[in-house]
Design a protein around this motif. Structure first.
Motif, PDB file in Angstrom:
ATOM      1  N   ASN A 113       0.825  -1.214   0.000  1.00 24.58           N
ATOM      2  CA  ASN A 113       0.000   0.000   0.000  1.00 24.58           C
ATOM      3  C   ASN A 113       0.857   1.260   0.000  1.00 24.58           C
ATOM      4  OD1 ASN A 113      -2.374  -1.422  -0.108  1.00 24.58           O
ATOM      5  ND2 ASN A 113      -2.773  -1.294   2.088  1.00 24.58           N
ATOM      6  N   MET A 114       1.924   1.263   0.788  1.00 28.79           N
ATOM      7  CA  MET A 114       2.787   2.442   0.836  1.00 28.79           C
ATOM      8  C   MET A 114       3.477   2.671  -0.505  1.00 28.79           C
ATOM      9  SD  MET A 114       6.400   3.380   2.484  1.00 28.79           S
ATOM     10  CE  MET A 114       6.970   1.931   1.735  1.00 28.79           C
ATOM     11  N   LEU A 115       4.050   1.606  -1.076  1.00 34.87           N
ATOM     12  CA  LEU A 115       4.734   1.766  -2.365  1.00 34.87           C
ATOM     13  C   LEU A 115       3.768   2.199  -3.459  1.00 34.87           C
ATOM     14  CD1 LEU A 115       7.229  -1.256  -2.350  1.00 34.87           C
ATOM     15  CD2 LEU A 115       7.762   1.174  -2.034  1.00 34.87           C
ATOM     16  N   ARG A 116       2.570   1.629  -3.482  1.00 34.69           N
ATOM     17  CA  ARG A 116       1.578   2.012  -4.499  1.00 34.69           C
ATOM     18  C   ARG A 116       1.151   3.467  -4.330  1.00 34.69           C
ATOM     19  NH1 ARG A 116      -2.997  -2.372  -4.618  1.00 34.69           N
ATOM     20  NH2 ARG A 116      -3.716  -1.007  -6.271  1.00 34.69           N
ATOM     21  N   HIS A 117       1.110   3.939  -3.085  1.00 34.71           N
ATOM     22  CA  HIS A 117       0.729   5.330  -2.830  1.00 34.71           C
ATOM     23  C   HIS A 117       1.771   6.298  -3.408  1.00 34.71           C
ATOM     24  CE1 HIS A 117      -0.770   8.859  -0.698  1.00 34.71           C
ATOM     25  NE2 HIS A 117       0.470   9.083  -0.308  1.00 34.71           N
ATOM     26  N   TYR A 118       3.050   6.008  -3.173  1.00 31.54           N
ATOM     27  CA  TYR A 118       4.110   6.920  -3.601  1.00 31.54           C
ATOM     28  C   TYR A 118       4.580   6.676  -5.036  1.00 31.54           C
ATOM     29  CZ  TYR A 118       4.587   8.557   1.189  1.00 31.54           C
ATOM     30  OH  TYR A 118       4.341   9.110   2.415  1.00 31.54           O
ATOM     31  N   ILE A 119       4.433   5.443  -5.511  1.00 35.65           N
ATOM     32  CA  ILE A 119       4.939   5.098  -6.845  1.00 35.65           C
ATOM     33  C   ILE A 119       3.821   4.399  -7.618  1.00 35.65           C
ATOM     34  CG2 ILE A 119       6.749   3.892  -8.120  1.00 35.65           C
ATOM     35  CD1 ILE A 119       8.375   3.897  -5.445  1.00 35.65           C
ATOM     36  N   PRO A 120       3.081   5.129  -8.443  1.00 38.05           N
ATOM     37  CA  PRO A 120       1.926   4.560  -9.152  1.00 38.05           C
ATOM     38  C   PRO A 120       2.259   3.357 -10.035  1.00 38.05           C
ATOM     39  CG  PRO A 120       2.042   6.949  -9.463  1.00 38.05           C
ATOM     40  CD  PRO A 120       3.276   6.541  -8.728  1.00 38.05           C
ATOM     41  N   GLU A 121       3.507   3.233 -10.463  1.00 38.85           N
ATOM     42  CA  GLU A 121       3.900   2.108 -11.317  1.00 38.85           C
ATOM     43  C   GLU A 121       3.902   0.769 -10.580  1.00 38.85           C
ATOM     44  OE1 GLU A 121       5.675   5.858 -12.996  1.00 38.85           O
ATOM     45  OE2 GLU A 121       5.550   4.969 -11.000  1.00 38.85           O
ATOM     46  N   VAL A 122       3.948   0.814  -9.249  1.00 37.07           N
ATOM     47  CA  VAL A 122       3.922  -0.411  -8.446  1.00 37.07           C
ATOM     48  C   VAL A 122       2.483  -0.896  -8.343  1.00 37.07           C
ATOM     49  CG1 VAL A 122       4.313  -1.406  -6.151  1.00 37.07           C
ATOM     50  CG2 VAL A 122       5.985   0.196  -7.120  1.00 37.07           C
ATOM     51  N   VAL A 123       2.264  -2.148  -8.743  1.00 33.59           N
ATOM     52  CA  VAL A 123       0.912  -2.718  -8.649  1.00 33.59           C
ATOM     53  C   VAL A 123       0.828  -3.846  -7.618  1.00 33.59           C
ATOM     54  CG1 VAL A 123       0.226  -2.074 -10.979  1.00 33.59           C
ATOM     55  CG2 VAL A 123       1.323  -4.277 -10.598  1.00 33.59           C
ATOM     56  N   GLU A 124       1.976  -4.446  -7.267  1.00 35.59           N
ATOM     57  CA  GLU A 124       1.954  -5.563  -6.331  1.00 35.59           C
ATOM     58  C   GLU A 124       3.319  -5.757  -5.702  1.00 35.59           C
ATOM     59  OE1 GLU A 124       0.901 -10.366  -6.329  1.00 35.59           O
ATOM     60  OE2 GLU A 124       0.968  -9.287  -8.213  1.00 35.59           O
ATOM     61  N   VAL A 125       3.328  -6.348  -4.493  1.00 30.39           N
ATOM     62  CA  VAL A 125       4.564  -6.737  -3.816  1.00 30.39           C
ATOM     63  C   VAL A 125       4.470  -8.236  -3.552  1.00 30.39           C
ATOM     64  CG1 VAL A 125       5.923  -6.525  -1.706  1.00 30.39           C
ATOM     65  CG2 VAL A 125       4.941  -4.485  -2.750  1.00 30.39           C
ATOM     66  N   ARG A 126       5.552  -8.958  -3.874  1.00 33.03           N
ATOM     67  CA  ARG A 126       5.587 -10.415  -3.652  1.00 33.03           C
ATOM     68  C   ARG A 126       6.843 -10.800  -2.898  1.00 33.03           C
ATOM     69  NH1 ARG A 126       4.340 -12.575  -9.692  1.00 33.03           N
ATOM     70  NH2 ARG A 126       2.295 -11.597  -9.929  1.00 33.03           N
ATOM     71  N   ALA A 127       6.702 -11.809  -2.055  1.00 34.94           N
ATOM     72  CA  ALA A 127       7.861 -12.372  -1.363  1.00 34.94           C
ATOM     73  C   ALA A 127       8.571 -13.334  -2.295  1.00 34.94           C
ATOM     74  CB  ALA A 127       7.406 -13.112  -0.101  1.00 34.94           C
ATOM     75  N   VAL A 128       9.905 -13.344  -2.254  1.00 36.71           N
ATOM     76  CA  VAL A 128      10.649 -14.242  -3.138  1.00 36.71           C
ATOM     77  C   VAL A 128      10.864 -15.604  -2.499  1.00 36.71           C
ATOM     78  CG1 VAL A 128      11.822 -12.470  -4.471  1.00 36.71           C
ATOM     79  CG2 VAL A 128      12.895 -13.338  -2.398  1.00 36.71           C
ATOM     80  N   ARG A 129      10.725 -15.744  -1.189  1.00 38.06           N
ATOM     81  CA  ARG A 129      10.896 -17.052  -0.524  1.00 38.06           C
ATOM     82  C   ARG A 129       9.840 -17.242   0.503  1.00 38.06           C
ATOM     83  NH1 ARG A 129      17.375 -16.712  -0.069  1.00 38.06           N
ATOM     84  NH2 ARG A 129      17.646 -16.381  -2.239  1.00 38.06           N
TER      85      ARG A 129
END
Length: 184
Positions: free
Chosen positions: A168-184
């Motif tokens: 939510n924080m990244l999407r708020h500041y950076i519109p290009e971010v649509v999702e965050v995923r864990a790599v492990r």
């Protein structure tokens, strides 16, 4: 030497604060005994039956225990190893094995630079309070890939932290971010 302990959101992980620098800067993650050769402290902690993971931060040591072990049985041994290690002024790491999460690179584009800056200034300090760290792995097609470490790795609330907090924080500041995923 007085070592404080703090609970973390992960019930299998406890944070130990020796009241002095552990790494000073950066972090070192030892999720198993196999990779602990770079740290005399981690090696000693893995000798304790029930220690499954060791995470070293700037001024703390986070220990992850086996599910069948109880903290009231493990804590005295862990405290003894940490106290003896620092009292004898032994090195925490044998070499410069600590990482500082994600260093800005000249190859980073503007979006990646913004993501790394937000993670370093807003997310990592909060995650360190809980005895963990987060590492940036990449940004591709709107998805930010991160790795949770220390107390945050395997924590029941780590998915909520990634989705409700960081995403939510990244999407708020950076519109290009649509999702965050864990790599492990």
């Amino acid at each position: 030497m007085f070592i404080q302990t703090e609970q973390t959101p992960n019930p299998a992980t406890l944070k130990f604060l020796p009241g002095r620098d552990v790494l000073g800067r950066g972090t070192a993650d030892f999720p198993s005994r196999d990779g602990a050769a770079a740290s005399p402290l981690a090696q000693r902690l893995f000798e304790i039956d029930g220690v499954q993971g060791v995470f070293l931060g700037a001024d703390f040591v986070t220990i992850t225990k086996a599910g069948d072990k109880e903290w009231f049985l493990l804590k005295p041994s862990i405290l003894g190893v940490i106290m003896e290690h620092f009292t004898a002024n032994r090195p925490v790491l044998l070499e410069e094995a600590a990482g500082d999460g994600h260093v800005a690179s000249a190859d980073d584009d503007e979006i990646v630079t913004q993501i790394k800056e937000l993670l370093d200034t807003r997310v990592r300090p909060a995650v360190a309070q809980d005895g963990g760290d987060i590492t940036f792995y990449g940004f591709e097609e709107g998805v930010v890939y991160l790795e949770m470490k220390g107390a945050c790795s395997g924590c029941p609330s780590s998915t909520a932290t990634l989705k409700a907090g960081i995403e939510n924080m990244l999407r708020h500041y950076i519109p290009e971010v649509v999702e965050v995923r864990a790599v492990r």
